[in-house]
Design an enzyme around this catalytic site. Structure first.
Site, PDB file in Angstrom:
ATOM      1  N   ARG A 103      38.648 -13.381  16.573  1.00  0.00           N
ATOM      2  CA  ARG A 103      39.400 -14.493  15.992  1.00  0.00           C
ATOM      3  C   ARG A 103      38.336 -15.410  15.397  1.00  0.00           C
ATOM      4  O   ARG A 103      37.505 -14.947  14.631  1.00  0.00           O
ATOM      5  CB  ARG A 103      40.320 -15.161  17.018  1.00  0.00           C
ATOM      6  CG  ARG A 103      41.478 -15.898  16.323  1.00  0.00           C
ATOM      7  CD  ARG A 103      42.468 -16.539  17.286  1.00  0.00           C
ATOM      8  NE  ARG A 103      41.932 -17.750  17.902  1.00  0.00           N
ATOM      9  CZ  ARG A 103      42.622 -18.519  18.748  1.00  0.00           C
ATOM     10  NH1 ARG A 103      43.840 -18.196  19.092  1.00  0.00           N
ATOM     11  NH2 ARG A 103      42.077 -19.612  19.273  1.00  0.00           N
ATOM     12  N   LYS A 107      48.991 -27.686  23.431  1.00  0.00           N
ATOM     13  CA  LYS A 107      49.721 -27.148  22.269  1.00  0.00           C
ATOM     14  C   LYS A 107      50.977 -26.365  22.634  1.00  0.00           C
ATOM     15  O   LYS A 107      51.925 -26.354  21.863  1.00  0.00           O
ATOM     16  CB  LYS A 107      48.793 -26.264  21.430  1.00  0.00           C
ATOM     17  CG  LYS A 107      48.368 -24.982  22.121  1.00  0.00           C
ATOM     18  CD  LYS A 107      47.305 -24.222  21.332  1.00  0.00           C
ATOM     19  CE  LYS A 107      46.940 -22.949  22.052  1.00  0.00           C
ATOM     20  NZ  LYS A 107      45.669 -22.392  21.596  1.00  0.00           N
TER      21      LYS A 107
HETATM   22  C1  LIG Z   1      45.015 -22.176  22.785  1.00  0.00           C
HETATM   23  C2  LIG Z   1      43.559 -22.250  22.945  1.00  0.00           C
HETATM   24  C3  LIG Z   1      43.009 -22.375  24.230  1.00  0.00           C
HETATM   25  C4  LIG Z   1      43.846 -22.388  25.496  1.00  0.00           C
HETATM   26  O1  LIG Z   1      44.320 -21.113  25.797  1.00  0.00           O
HETATM   27  P1  LIG Z   1      45.172 -20.842  27.138  1.00  0.00           P
HETATM   28  O2  LIG Z   1      45.287 -19.376  27.191  1.00  0.00           O
HETATM   29  O3  LIG Z   1      46.474 -21.530  26.965  1.00  0.00           O
HETATM   30  O4  LIG Z   1      44.395 -21.390  28.271  1.00  0.00           O
HETATM   31  C5  LIG Z   1      41.634 -22.491  24.333  1.00  0.00           C
HETATM   32  N1  LIG Z   1      40.851 -22.468  23.241  1.00  0.00           N
HETATM   33  C6  LIG Z   1      41.336 -22.354  21.989  1.00  0.00           C
HETATM   34  C7  LIG Z   1      40.398 -22.345  20.831  1.00  0.00           C
HETATM   35  C8  LIG Z   1      42.704 -22.225  21.799  1.00  0.00           C
HETATM   36  O5  LIG Z   1      43.194 -22.113  20.558  1.00  0.00           O
END
Ligand SMILES: *Cc1c(COP(=O)(O)O)cnc(C)c1O
Length: 355
Positions: A131, A36
């Site tokens: 969250r 993303k």
């Molecule tokens: C963005 C996201 C991740 C990845 O996070 P990083 O810090 O980029 O490794 C993992 N799990 C969820 C649910 C996310 O939204």
């Protein structure tokens, strides 16, 4: 050449992906690579997919649709909880989504029934970061509901820490997740495939050897791309921190006072700026701004160069102590900030170049 542009070193990225996925594999952890941050940029996604990760994961369905088109056989994961209004597209695009709401599960089950397909669910548990995720004492009841959802497969449980609340993933939190998984397995009399312990913030725990045995899955974005864990943002040994470089062009070069002349009110973003008068300094303005990047996440490659600030379309630098710089020069920055990278790949005004 088109500016501003982000240069992407695919060889360095390839190294990061291979190193991280092998490191995790040796410790019994499958990696869902998170795309993303770069809006699932195709050439980046290709390198990541070829690098031996188990799944591709993204928070946006638009990105996942492109990934599905590129990789018909890949296992794709939707990271953000699905919107009810997206249920049909979700089950048609991805294999697994993260979920925490009974009503969403019902909608996905119905969508999967209509599409005559099955859909995997990673049940999210909130272990305190506040969250997404069901509270731990709701988890077993939510899992029981899967008996009514014949088109959904409960693939496992997951948690996400260090995102909103900044809660550090530790042995205790991970053991709690494993224990929730075991309770669910007992109640449903079935085995779950994944215990997904988190994101790049789990790296230190993994490195320390303290990760509980039952954790067998991580969803990793930032560590892959920027080569850093995310609890303290320390670089990971053997990984590259400089996959991405921003290049932007100088459009003004003048010596000006270091404090504004006149009565100071709010700036372009509603803040009242403060200045230290350090006399006249040579400054450069670059054609890139907050619409494209978060300046705090940039490191100029030229020693002595300082970022003074930015408006939507202008980045202002102090170049008093650098070597000679001319109008039309391109200035290069290493990108160390997650938000900076996110903005650069979201901005349609920034060219992307791979090599
Ligand atoms: C963005 C996201 C991740 C990845 O996070 P990083 O810090 O980029 O490794 C993992 N799990 C969820 C649910 C996310 O939204």
């Amino acid at each position: 050449m088109i500016y501003p542009r982000v240069e992407i070193d695919l060889a360095k990225l390839r190294h990061n992906v291979q190193y991280l996925s092998q490191y995790c594999e040796r410790r019994g952890i499958a990696v869902a690579a998170v795309t993303k941050v770069t809006a699932a940029y195709p050439e980046i996604a290709r390198v990541i997919y070829d690098g031996g990760v188990c799944q591709l994961a993204d928070s946006r369905l638009e990105n996942l649709k492109r990934l599905r088109f590129m990789f018909p056989d890949a296992e794709l994961v939707l990271l953000r909880l699905p919107m009810l209004s997206q249920a049909d597209e979700v089950v048609q695009t991805v294999d697994i989504s993260l979920a925490s709401e009974l009503e969403t599960l019902r909608a996905l089950n119905e969508a999967a029934r209509k599409a005559d397909t099955e859909h995997g669910i990673l049940l999210m548990i909130d272990l305190g970061d506040l969250r997404e995720g069901a509270w731990p004492d709701e988890a077993v009841d939510l899992a029981r509901a899967f008996k009514d959802f014949p088109y959904l497969n409960l693939e496992g449980v997951g948690t996400n820490l260090a995102c909103y609340g900044g809660v550090i993933p530790n042995h205790e939190k991970m053991a709690q997740l494993v224990s929730i998984k075991e309770q669910i397995e007992e109640v449903l009399a079935t085995n779950l495939r994944w215990v997904s312990g988190g994101n790049s913030a789990n790296w230190k725990l993994l490195e320390s050897g303290e990760m509980p045995k039952g954790i067998n899955h991580l969803r990793i974005g930032e560590a892959l791309l920027l080569g850093r864990e995310t609890v303290n943002r320390t670089p990971i040994d053997s990984m590259h921190q400089d996959v991405f470089t921003l290049c932007a062009e100088v459009i003004e070069l003048k010596t000006k006072p270091s404090a504004p002349i006149g009565q100071v009110g709010q700036d372009a973003f509603g803040k009242t700026p403060t200045f230290h008068d350090r006399g006249k300094h040579r400054r450069a303005i670059l054609a890139v701004g907050r619409q494209d990047v978060v300046p705090e996440g940039l490191n100029p490659e030229i020693p002595g160069m300082q970022i003074l600030g930015a408006s939507s379309d202008h980045l202002i630098l102090d170049v008093e102590d650098t070597g000679p710089i001319s109008l039309g020069d391109t200035i290069r920055f290493k990108i160390h900030g997650y938000s900076a990278l996110l903005a650069l790949f979201t901005s349609g005004y920034v060219d992307k170049v791979t090599f």
